[in-house]
Design a protein around this motif. Structure first.
Motif, PDB file in Angstrom:
ATOM      1  N   LEU A   1      13.200  11.669 -10.435  1.00 43.39           N
ATOM      2  CA  LEU A   1      11.970  12.323 -10.897  1.00 43.39           C
ATOM      3  C   LEU A   1      11.696  13.600 -10.106  1.00 43.39           C
ATOM      4  CD1 LEU A   1       9.676   9.183 -11.335  1.00 43.39           C
ATOM      5  CD2 LEU A   1      10.948  10.423 -13.096  1.00 43.39           C
ATOM      6  N   LEU A   2      11.913  13.538  -8.808  1.00 46.46           N
ATOM      7  CA  LEU A   2      11.743  14.744  -7.997  1.00 46.46           C
ATOM      8  C   LEU A   2      12.789  15.800  -8.350  1.00 46.46           C
ATOM      9  CD1 LEU A   2      10.955  13.154  -4.505  1.00 46.46           C
ATOM     10  CD2 LEU A   2       9.354  14.306  -6.038  1.00 46.46           C
ATOM     11  N   ALA A   3      13.994  15.352  -8.723  1.00 48.88           N
ATOM     12  CA  ALA A   3      15.031  16.309  -9.115  1.00 48.88           C
ATOM     13  C   ALA A   3      14.606  17.098 -10.354  1.00 48.88           C
ATOM     14  CB  ALA A   3      16.346  15.585  -9.368  1.00 48.88           C
ATOM     15  N   VAL A   4      13.939  16.434 -11.292  1.00 43.88           N
ATOM     16  CA  VAL A   4      13.443  17.142 -12.481  1.00 43.88           C
ATOM     17  C   VAL A   4      12.430  18.210 -12.075  1.00 43.88           C
ATOM     18  CG1 VAL A   4      12.184  16.869 -14.644  1.00 43.88           C
ATOM     19  CG2 VAL A   4      13.896  15.177 -13.983  1.00 43.88           C
ATOM     20  N   LEU A   5      11.530  17.851 -11.151  1.00 40.34           N
ATOM     21  CA  LEU A   5      10.558  18.826 -10.679  1.00 40.34           C
ATOM     22  C   LEU A   5      11.230  19.951  -9.887  1.00 40.34           C
ATOM     23  CD1 LEU A   5       7.694  16.400  -9.554  1.00 40.34           C
ATOM     24  CD2 LEU A   5       7.898  17.662 -11.702  1.00 40.34           C
ATOM     25  N   ASP A   6      12.259  19.588  -9.103  1.00 43.81           N
ATOM     26  CA  ASP A   6      12.999  20.623  -8.378  1.00 43.81           C
ATOM     27  C   ASP A   6      13.613  21.631  -9.340  1.00 43.81           C
ATOM     28  OD1 ASP A   6      12.369  19.367  -6.032  1.00 43.81           O
ATOM     29  OD2 ASP A   6      14.288  18.336  -5.826  1.00 43.81           O
TER      30      ASP A   6
END
Length: 418
Positions: free
Chosen positions: A121-126
């Motif tokens: 999920l953080l990778a998508v935001l990154d």
């Protein structure tokens, strides 16, 4: 107010620190995506299990590999935060050395949750934040691209229309939006890392209790050392002066027949009395000087500096006074640190800086002496170890940088929340 202090208090420009935060986001992207292939493999194996029961032996492999790489990914995340954010993530408690205890511990499964659930999920935001940065740079520099492209690739009609201006304006807006999005994402990642990669709330409370117990023991030791110092100073200083005064007065009384001899003895007794009074004043001033309570740290520290045999620069910037306890600790730290400078550092100058930054009182004592100060040397309770205990008694932090050859810089941060 010093320039460095002003820069810390005044909000910086929007791009200050944006490069480091963006690098933190970019470095986290591969770490956040590392477990995704394993979970895709697991989903494929589970789908194959429905049609081919023989694939049941393959299904646990992605889970086992996830458990194997989780400590490595956690170490990578800790190194990322330490290198790019200057932040050390507290390590959770490890349940012994046995593999079974490690596998059944909550710390490992919280880390798995971070890398397998929060990470993607953080990778998508990154990716979203990095895409905003890329689009902002490309759009804001549209005219540069138009000018730099070869003639056969150049879009000539775009530069002559208002569309290019709109795209450039949108790129500039994204450039100002990028730092805010990056800062929000970094705060979210910090929170997720603290909750899932750091110690649990129970472990934090246990560590807090241990720290408080150690701090309490330090306060007791510091109080005992202070009591012994007072006893030693009274015994070796004022008490001996008063004994000498009594002896001289007795001699004066016995020699009243010889007025000249009696006058000499009385003069000596008068000198001893004045020195005893001065030593008692110094002793009381070292405990809690009246000027500290009446006029604050600036006047009290200036008085300490004026009594030293070397020049001492004192800069105190306090918009409002901290609590009396914090003031007393700050005064004691500076007073003892300067005393140690005079006794041991062979310095020709010292500087004291006291400033309040937010809810933290920052105290810095620096000298140009020989260096080599050792925190492990207790010095009878008034050395660096004794100062560290004093600072820890109010939940402050103490650090000393003293390479061989100098200079020595003592930095103390004291919480002064209302």
């Amino acid at each position: 107010m010093q320039l460095t202090t002003w820069l810390r208090l005044v909000p910086g420009p929007p791009f200050r620190g944006a490069g480091r935060r963006t690098a933190l986001v970019a470095a986290g992207l591969p770490l956040h995506l590392a477990v995704v292939p394993l979970w895709l493999w697991l989903l494929g194996a589970m789908a194959a299990l429905v049609s081919a029961p023989g694939a049941v032996a393959v299904t646990p492999l992605p889970v086992l590999l996830t458990l194997v790489v989780t400590p490595l990914l956690t170490a990578g995340q800790r190194r990322r935060y330490r290198a790019l954010a200057g932040k050390d993530l507290p390590r959770p408690a490890v349940n012994g050395k046995w593999v079974v205890r490690r596998l059944t511990g909550r710390a490992l499964w919280r880390q798995v949750c971070y890398h397998a659930v929060a990470g993607p999920l953080l990778a998508v935001l990154d990716l979203g934040v990095l895409a905003v940065w890329a689009a902002a740079v490309v759009a804001a520099s549209l005219y540069v691209w138009i000018w730099a492209l070869p003639p056969q690739w150049r879009v000539t009609d775009l530069g002559s229309t208002a569309q290019a201006a709109y795209i450039t304006a949108g790129g500039l807006a994204l450039l100002f939006l990028g730092p805010r999005l990056t800062g929000a994402l970094v705060r979210l990642e910090n929170r997720a890392a603290e909750v899932l990669l750091g110690p649990s709330r129970t472990e934090k409370l246990a560590r807090r209790v241990a720290d408080l117990a150690e701090s309490r023991a330090g306060v007791v030791d510091a109080a005992d050392a202070e009591r012994r110092r007072i006893e030693r100073d009274l015994h070796d200083g004022a008490q001996q002066r008063l004994v000498s005064l009594a002896v001289n007065l007795g001699l004066a009384r016995a020699g009243l027949g010889d007025l000249e001899e009696a006058r000499k003895v009385i003069d000596e007794a008068h000198r001893e009395a004045k020195e005893a009074i001065a030593e008692l004043n110094d002793l009381v001033r070292g405990l809690h000087p009246a000027v500290l309570e009446d006029r604050g740290l600036d006047a009290a520290l200036s008085g300490v500096a004026a009594r030293l045999p070397i020049p001492v620069g004192v800069a105190v910037d306090l918009p409002r006074r901290p609590s009396p306890t914090v003031e007393a600790v700050a005064y004691f730290v500076v007073s003892e640190a300067l005393t140690n400078v005079v006794k041991h550092a062979r310095a020709t100058r010292a500087d004291v800086t006291v400033e309040r930054i937010g809810e933290t009182l920052l105290v810095v004592v620096a000298d140009d002496g020989a260096g080599g100060a050792d925190l492990a040397v207790a010095g009878g309770g008034t050395g660096l170890a004794g100062l560290a205990k004093r600072v820890a008694s109010v939940d402050g932090t103490f650090s000393c940088r003293s390479p061989a050859g100098g200079p020595t810089v003592i930095t103390v941060e004291l919480p002064c929340a209302p």
